[in-house]
Design an enzyme around this catalytic site. Structure first.
Site, PDB file in Angstrom:
ATOM      1  CB  CYS A  92      -0.960   0.002   1.183  1.00 31.58           C
ATOM      2  SG  CYS A  92      -0.152  -0.179   2.780  1.00 31.58           S
ATOM      3  N   GLY A 140      -2.339   7.856  11.390  1.00 28.46           N
ATOM      4  CA  GLY A 140      -2.647   8.960  12.283  1.00 28.46           C
ATOM      5  C   GLY A 140      -4.072   9.463  12.152  1.00 28.46           C
ATOM      6  N   GLY A 193      -5.854   9.841   8.694  1.00 24.67           N
ATOM      7  CA  GLY A 193      -6.555   8.703   8.104  1.00 24.67           C
ATOM      8  C   GLY A 193      -7.454   7.983   9.085  1.00 24.67           C
ATOM      9  CG  ASN A 197      -5.145   4.693  10.726  1.00 25.11           C
ATOM     10  OD1 ASN A 197      -4.245   4.355   9.980  1.00 25.11           O
ATOM     11  ND2 ASN A 197      -6.420   4.447  10.436  1.00 25.11           N
TER      12      ASN A 197
END
Length: 490
Positions: free
Chosen positions: A250, A421, A424, A426
């Site tokens: 990715c 983080g 995104g 996260n």
């Protein structure tokens, strides 16, 4: 007798968790040396079986290349192991004698390891190593398209752990991966933390489970070639990075943004190094197979340029290493601008680094917020100005983003799970490692007394004070009366 597959898979999850609970209690009583021996045995087994697991992964999923799957397996078994092997993860892991604070590690317990189909064996090796290093048991949930190779990898890791004194049930994998099983694993009371690698929907499900979760977002990675770039070297890095395992990592590049002043040189170098540029007709045909149902067409993931060309009904040379189309638009209406997880790149042109910065920012917003961005540039002032405001957790300079982001060619912590983080959605922007899978308790000694502010009693009001009744002499009163009478002419 008919057996309900969902019910059977849910029961399998519960059985795995029960064994993991017992195993983790045993592991938690072990010393650092004992756990390190177990982890070393696991890394050795992964190294010995790396090629066989790579072959299994390609045969089962149809994604990528055996040679590159082998490299990823060895990266986990060698590089990641070397990066974590000396770390303290048991008991007191640090002592700050100046401030009299000790830090104590305590395992989270049981990790739910969600494994993708794109990197199944290497991800399983990686997650098993960091989970056990941190003192945890782990239960894997494989992608249905990679169930056999994931199960085999987990089995090898468990056998290696037992050879070094690890308990039974420490590392397990669901043999019947169903949505019901994944849901049960992520929400079960015995699961302590989720380590999720997969599609956006799976990561969202992990964060919605009510459990602490480390998930990762998509990586629509742009890379900028500034006019100061060493073009042959930069293009070499990009081509090697993008074609690695047919683009299934990715963090691989998805779009090149090039300064107008060096565009012709960059295109010539890309062609020299195996890129095939699509004409308008070929671009249209290829765009039609990139998207399916509003998202990425899974049929092109990890496939060769020739296989993708065949799907698109076009012909490309047998030696073409990747497909490139010039693009100006960004959005779902422009398929080349999305994350493609295959050897396909978009090429954008910028007048200067500020315009390139805007293009890269928009590409990240389309589908790669918080993940990775690359820049090839020899001017450090431009590098600093370019990267300072980018919503990306990894900014890779003068290296391929595939290898730079995972820490293979940079000083970033080696990892196969890359946090995005808050950009995104996260919980962390870190490259995930063992330190994310244990709690840190702090033993703090008293080193000073609490300073208390001295309380001053409030002063009592005095009768003759300004705050009390005002008093004057008899003579002053008489003078005031005379003055008033005089004014009244009495």
């Amino acid at each position: 007798m008919m057996i309900d597959t969902d019910l059977a898979s849910v029961q399998e999850v519960r059985d795995c968790l029960a064994l993991a609970k017992t195993a983790q209690k045993v592991l938690q009583q072990m010393t650092q040396s004992q756990i390190d021996q177990i982890v070393q045995s696991m890394a050795n087994a992964a190294r010995e079986e790396a090629k066989r697991l790579a072959v299994m992964a390609v045969e089962e999923t149809g994604f990528g290349k055996v040679a590159d799957k082998l490299t990823k397996n060895l990266f986990a078994a060698n590089d990641i192991y070397q990066a974590i092997k000396a770390r303290k993860t048991v008991g007191i892991i640090s002592r700050d004698e100046a401030n009299r604070v000790w830090e104590v590690a305590q395992p989270v317990g049981i990790v739910a390891g969600i494994v993708p189909s794109t990197n199944p064996t290497s991800t399983t090796i990686f997650k098993a190593l960091i989970a056990v290093k941190a003192g945890n048991a782990i239960v894997f949930s494989p992608h249905p398209a990679a169930a056999k190779c994931t199960l085999e990898t987990a089995r090898l890791m468990q056998e290696a752990a037992e050879r070094a004194g690890g308990p039974a049930g420490l590392i397990s994998c669901i043999a019947q991966p169903t949505m019901a099983a994944v849901q049960e694993l992520m929400t079960h009371k015995m699961t302590d933390v989720i380590l999720a690698t997969g599609g956006t929907a799976m990561v969202k499900a992990a964060y919605s489970s009510g459990k602490p979760a480390f998930g990762v977002g998509p990586g629509n990675v742009p890379v900028y070639l500034h006019e100061s770039a060493d073009v042959p070297t930069a293009v070499g890095h990009i081509v090697a990075s993008k074609t690695f395992d047919n683009g299934t990592i990715c963090s691989s590049e998805q779009a090149i943004v090039v300064d107008q002043s060096i565009k012709r040189k960059v295109i010539a170098e890309l062609k020299q190094q195996g890129a095939y540029f699509l004409d308008d007709h070929e671009k249209k045909q290829t765009a039609a197979v990139i998207m399916a149902g509003g998202g990425l067409n899974a049929q092109i993931v990890g496939k060769s340029p020739q296989a993708i060309a065949e799907m698109a009904g076009i012909l490309v040379p047998d030696d073409a290493r990747l497909l490139i189309a010039e693009e100006t638009g960004i959005g779902k209406a422009y398929p080349f601008s999305i994350e493609k997880l295959s050897p396909i790149l978009a090429l954008y042109t910028a007048g200067d680094w500020q315009e390139a910065s805007d293009i890269c920012h928009r590409l990240l917003e389309l589908g790669g917020l918080g993940h990775t961005i690359g820049i090839h540039c020899q001017d450090l002032q431009v590098v600093e100005a370019f990267c300072i405001d980018k919503p990306a957790s990894r900014i890779i300079v003068n290296s391929g983003t595939t290898f730079g982001a995972i820490g293979a060619t940079t000083g970033i912590q080696p990892s196969m799970t890359l946090g995005c983080g808050s950009f995104g959605n996260n919980i962390t922007s870190d490259n995930i490692g063992p330190e994310h899978l244990f709690n840190v308790k702090r033993v703090a000694f008293g080193i000073r007394e609490m300073k208390q502010k001295e309380v001053v009693p409030e002063a009592k009001a005095q009768p003759n004070s300004a705050a009390g009744q005002m008093t004057v002499s008899r003579e002053e009163v008489m003078e005031i009366i005379k003055s008033v009478l005089a004014e009244m002419k009495l």
